[in-house]
Design a protein around this motif. Sequence first.
Motif, PDB file in Angstrom:
ATOM      1  N   ASN A  83       0.824  -1.204   0.000  1.00 40.60           N
ATOM      2  CA  ASN A  83       0.000   0.000   0.000  1.00 40.60           C
ATOM      3  C   ASN A  83       0.861   1.258   0.000  1.00 40.60           C
ATOM      4  O   ASN A  83       0.542   2.242  -0.690  1.00 40.60           O
ATOM      5  CB  ASN A  83      -0.914   0.015   1.232  1.00 40.60           C
ATOM      6  N   GLN A  84       1.952   1.218   0.761  1.00 38.27           N
ATOM      7  CA  GLN A  84       2.835   2.383   0.798  1.00 38.27           C
ATOM      8  C   GLN A  84       3.459   2.631  -0.573  1.00 38.27           C
ATOM      9  O   GLN A  84       3.577   3.777  -1.022  1.00 38.27           O
ATOM     10  CB  GLN A  84       3.927   2.164   1.846  1.00 38.27           C
ATOM     11  N   ARG A  85       3.859   1.555  -1.242  1.00 36.58           N
ATOM     12  CA  ARG A  85       4.453   1.714  -2.569  1.00 36.58           C
ATOM     13  C   ARG A  85       3.456   2.272  -3.576  1.00 36.58           C
ATOM     14  O   ARG A  85       3.820   3.006  -4.490  1.00 36.58           O
ATOM     15  CB  ARG A  85       4.994   0.372  -3.066  1.00 36.58           C
ATOM     16  N   ASN A  86       2.179   1.896  -3.403  1.00 33.90           N
ATOM     17  CA  ASN A  86       1.144   2.372  -4.322  1.00 33.90           C
ATOM     18  C   ASN A  86       0.576   3.726  -3.933  1.00 33.90           C
ATOM     19  O   ASN A  86      -0.286   4.266  -4.641  1.00 33.90           O
ATOM     20  CB  ASN A  86      -0.007   1.358  -4.385  1.00 33.90           C
ATOM     21  N   GLY A  87       1.025   4.257  -2.809  1.00 32.17           N
ATOM     22  CA  GLY A  87       0.528   5.548  -2.366  1.00 32.17           C
ATOM     23  C   GLY A  87      -0.865   5.487  -1.772  1.00 32.17           C
ATOM     24  O   GLY A  87      -1.583   6.489  -1.754  1.00 32.17           O
ATOM     25  N   PHE A  88      -1.256   4.306  -1.273  1.00 32.81           N
ATOM     26  CA  PHE A  88      -2.592   4.138  -0.693  1.00 32.81           C
ATOM     27  C   PHE A  88      -2.459   4.045   0.818  1.00 32.81           C
ATOM     28  O   PHE A  88      -1.779   3.158   1.335  1.00 32.81           O
ATOM     29  CB  PHE A  88      -3.255   2.864  -1.227  1.00 32.81           C
ATOM     30  N   THR A  89      -3.099   4.954   1.529  1.00 30.67           N
ATOM     31  CA  THR A  89      -3.000   4.972   2.978  1.00 30.67           C
ATOM     32  C   THR A  89      -4.390   5.122   3.597  1.00 30.67           C
ATOM     33  O   THR A  89      -5.319   5.624   2.970  1.00 30.67           O
ATOM     34  CB  THR A  89      -2.130   6.141   3.477  1.00 30.67           C
ATOM     35  N   ILE A  90      -4.537   4.634   4.813  1.00 30.76           N
ATOM     36  CA  ILE A  90      -5.691   4.896   5.646  1.00 30.76           C
ATOM     37  C   ILE A  90      -5.165   5.539   6.920  1.00 30.76           C
ATOM     38  O   ILE A  90      -4.392   4.907   7.640  1.00 30.76           O
ATOM     39  CB  ILE A  90      -6.469   3.609   5.986  1.00 30.76           C
ATOM     40  N   PRO A  91      -5.540   6.804   7.206  1.00 29.99           N
ATOM     41  CA  PRO A  91      -6.458   7.674   6.495  1.00 29.99           C
ATOM     42  C   PRO A  91      -6.028   7.921   5.045  1.00 29.99           C
ATOM     43  O   PRO A  91      -4.842   7.994   4.733  1.00 29.99           O
ATOM     44  CB  PRO A  91      -6.434   8.967   7.303  1.00 29.99           C
ATOM     45  N   PHE A  92      -7.050   8.073   4.181  1.00 26.27           N
ATOM     46  CA  PHE A  92      -6.823   8.237   2.754  1.00 26.27           C
ATOM     47  C   PHE A  92      -6.274   9.628   2.467  1.00 26.27           C
ATOM     48  O   PHE A  92      -6.741  10.617   3.028  1.00 26.27           O
ATOM     49  CB  PHE A  92      -8.136   8.027   1.998  1.00 26.27           C
ATOM     50  N   LYS A  93      -5.273   9.686   1.610  1.00 27.62           N
ATOM     51  CA  LYS A  93      -4.674  10.955   1.216  1.00 27.62           C
ATOM     52  C   LYS A  93      -4.623  11.042  -0.305  1.00 27.62           C
ATOM     53  O   LYS A  93      -4.213  10.091  -0.981  1.00 27.62           O
ATOM     54  CB  LYS A  93      -3.252  11.104   1.792  1.00 27.62           C
ATOM     55  N   PHE A  94      -5.069  12.164  -0.836  1.00 24.33           N
ATOM     56  CA  PHE A  94      -5.027  12.382  -2.275  1.00 24.33           C
ATOM     57  C   PHE A  94      -3.594  12.675  -2.712  1.00 24.33           C
ATOM     58  O   PHE A  94      -2.804  13.240  -1.976  1.00 24.33           O
ATOM     59  CB  PHE A  94      -5.939  13.552  -2.674  1.00 24.33           C
ATOM     60  N   SER A  95      -3.282  12.260  -3.935  1.00 23.95           N
ATOM     61  CA  SER A  95      -1.965  12.548  -4.503  1.00 23.95           C
ATOM     62  C   SER A  95      -2.109  12.634  -6.017  1.00 23.95           C
ATOM     63  O   SER A  95      -3.109  12.181  -6.594  1.00 23.95           O
ATOM     64  CB  SER A  95      -0.959  11.448  -4.141  1.00 23.95           C
ATOM     65  N   SER A  96      -1.104  13.211  -6.659  1.00 24.45           N
ATOM     66  CA  SER A  96      -1.153  13.324  -8.121  1.00 24.45           C
ATOM     67  C   SER A  96      -1.167  11.950  -8.771  1.00 24.45           C
ATOM     68  O   SER A  96      -1.824  11.724  -9.794  1.00 24.45           O
ATOM     69  CB  SER A  96       0.041  14.139  -8.620  1.00 24.45           C
ATOM     70  N   GLY A  97      -0.433  10.980  -8.163  1.00 25.66           N
ATOM     71  CA  GLY A  97      -0.410   9.632  -8.711  1.00 25.66           C
ATOM     72  C   GLY A  97      -1.774   8.973  -8.655  1.00 25.66           C
ATOM     73  O   GLY A  97      -2.212   8.331  -9.617  1.00 25.66           O
ATOM     74  N   LEU A  98      -2.475   9.133  -7.518  1.00 25.95           N
ATOM     75  CA  LEU A  98      -3.805   8.556  -7.387  1.00 25.95           C
ATOM     76  C   LEU A  98      -4.784   9.248  -8.326  1.00 25.95           C
ATOM     77  O   LEU A  98      -5.672   8.598  -8.893  1.00 25.95           O
ATOM     78  CB  LEU A  98      -4.287   8.681  -5.939  1.00 25.95           C
ATOM     79  N   LEU A  99      -4.635  10.563  -8.495  1.00 27.99           N
ATOM     80  CA  LEU A  99      -5.513  11.296  -9.408  1.00 27.99           C
ATOM     81  C   LEU A  99      -5.337  10.797 -10.840  1.00 27.99           C
ATOM     82  O   LEU A  99      -6.321  10.543 -11.553  1.00 27.99           O
ATOM     83  CB  LEU A  99      -5.207  12.792  -9.322  1.00 27.99           C
ATOM     84  N   TRP A 100      -4.098  10.617 -11.266  1.00 28.99           N
ATOM     85  CA  TRP A 100      -3.833  10.117 -12.613  1.00 28.99           C
ATOM     86  C   TRP A 100      -4.340   8.686 -12.765  1.00 28.99           C
ATOM     87  O   TRP A 100      -4.872   8.311 -13.811  1.00 28.99           O
ATOM     88  CB  TRP A 100      -2.343  10.201 -12.908  1.00 28.99           C
ATOM     89  N   ASP A 101      -4.201   7.899 -11.725  1.00 26.79           N
ATOM     90  CA  ASP A 101      -4.703   6.526 -11.738  1.00 26.79           C
ATOM     91  C   ASP A 101      -6.216   6.524 -11.954  1.00 26.79           C
ATOM     92  O   ASP A 101      -6.762   5.684 -12.678  1.00 26.79           O
ATOM     93  CB  ASP A 101      -4.366   5.844 -10.413  1.00 26.79           C
ATOM     94  N   GLY A 102      -6.904   7.480 -11.326  1.00 30.01           N
ATOM     95  CA  GLY A 102      -8.345   7.580 -11.503  1.00 30.01           C
ATOM     96  C   GLY A 102      -8.726   7.993 -12.899  1.00 30.01           C
ATOM     97  O   GLY A 102      -9.707   7.487 -13.471  1.00 30.01           O
ATOM     98  N   VAL A 103      -7.956   8.913 -13.494  1.00 27.42           N
ATOM     99  CA  VAL A 103      -8.217   9.343 -14.870  1.00 27.42           C
ATOM    100  C   VAL A 103      -8.101   8.175 -15.835  1.00 27.42           C
ATOM    101  O   VAL A 103      -8.870   8.051 -16.792  1.00 27.42           O
ATOM    102  CB  VAL A 103      -7.243  10.473 -15.257  1.00 27.42           C
ATOM    103  N   ARG A 104      -7.156   7.275 -15.574  1.00 26.77           N
ATOM    104  CA  ARG A 104      -6.947   6.118 -16.450  1.00 26.77           C
ATOM    105  C   ARG A 104      -7.998   5.035 -16.253  1.00 26.77           C
ATOM    106  O   ARG A 104      -8.052   4.061 -17.007  1.00 26.77           O
ATOM    107  CB  ARG A 104      -5.557   5.541 -16.196  1.00 26.77           C
ATOM    108  N   HIS A 105      -8.848   5.182 -15.230  1.00 26.42           N
ATOM    109  CA  HIS A 105      -9.926   4.224 -14.970  1.00 26.42           C
ATOM    110  C   HIS A 105     -11.240   4.997 -14.863  1.00 26.42           C
ATOM    111  O   HIS A 105     -11.789   5.187 -13.773  1.00 26.42           O
ATOM    112  CB  HIS A 105      -9.657   3.432 -13.670  1.00 26.42           C
ATOM    113  N   PRO A 106     -11.763   5.459 -16.007  1.00 30.47           N
ATOM    114  CA  PRO A 106     -12.925   6.358 -15.997  1.00 30.47           C
ATOM    115  C   PRO A 106     -14.179   5.744 -15.394  1.00 30.47           C
ATOM    116  O   PRO A 106     -14.963   6.462 -14.765  1.00 30.47           O
ATOM    117  CB  PRO A 106     -13.122   6.688 -17.484  1.00 30.47           C
TER     118      PRO A 106
END
Length: 388
Positions: free
Chosen positions: A169-192
Amino acid sequence: MNLEKLLSVADFEQQARSVLPRAVFGYVNGGTEDCLTLDANRAAFRSVQFRPRGLVGVAERSQEVELWGRRYRHPFGIAPMGVTAMCRHRCEWDLAKAATDAAIPFILSGLSTLPMEQVRGAAPDFWYQGYIPGDREVIRPLMERLQANGVDVLVVTIDTPLGANRENNQRNGFTIPFKFSSGLLWDGVRHPSWSMNVFARTLLTDRQIPRFCNVLADHQGFRITEEPQGGFRHGRDKLDWTHLAWMRDVWRGRIVLKGVAHPADARRAEHMGLDGVIVSNHGGRQLDGAQASLDALPAVVAAVSPTFPVLIDGGFRRGTDILKAIALGARMVFLGRSVLYGAAVAGEAGVSRVIDILSTEIDRNLGLLGCCDVKNLDKEYVVHQPMI
């Protein structure tokens, strides 16, 4: 999507991988550290082989089971899973409704984001699983809220006193509490489709960031993006047997311990008057190098009386997996990732399709085993040689 073309849990897993952003799928699919326990859960099924019987007449078959006087259509239920809202908008509703329609139990996680007061509409008889701190002043009002919602089965998780080292999860930038990041934002764009079904619907429909609203008596809980006062796991490391003894005196319903791996813990739970245990290693997401759930099962079953329910979760992907656990003494199997893949792919319909696939596999393989009723399945039908 034509769900009939998805023929197995593995098909749904593959489809979920394409639907979910990489970080979210990694959170669902991953384990801890070197994933030794995660891999062991799956490998353990290879160490159990069937010994079918012949010429017994299997035209009429039943996979119905009874637990605490209630009958369920299949020998499996849906395990508690936290933060499922990351996979599907109102995911708990989809899981709960599909379970209710299939007449199987659904366990609501304390780390869920749909208020239990709403979940009742989909599953009036849902079980509740809590991450209970060692503090009676916190436990008592939570139990009062559960009783007000008609909860009869309280599942207490005992294998998470501390947070695990989930490096993936740390390598993927996924944390709880959830934190937004540019990587996660781009990941979301690639999965419409995920961005529309989860991210956009959550913000546009709910008009707020999801909250952990079932972890405590407080209906508001706290946002998935914030650290609560005292820390996310505050007080869990203080929970001990004295709290369970007190809860047994106070709670009118059933109490089940989840995360049991040692037979001595199961024996103590029965002697204390608790109502069952779930053999589990948290899906390989806590202590790495722990024994596979299926390998731990026989010793736990042997440690308690035949009438004391021993349930299990961890790594189940096929109807044959479920039948192996039942043959080794489990009363019921609980599924996590298997049904969550279904929800991620197609919501309630996806969960129902996974349930249908597994129940069909169970029915077919009961007949091939020469066993008409799942209740008659025992160790005479298997050879168990745990892997070393």
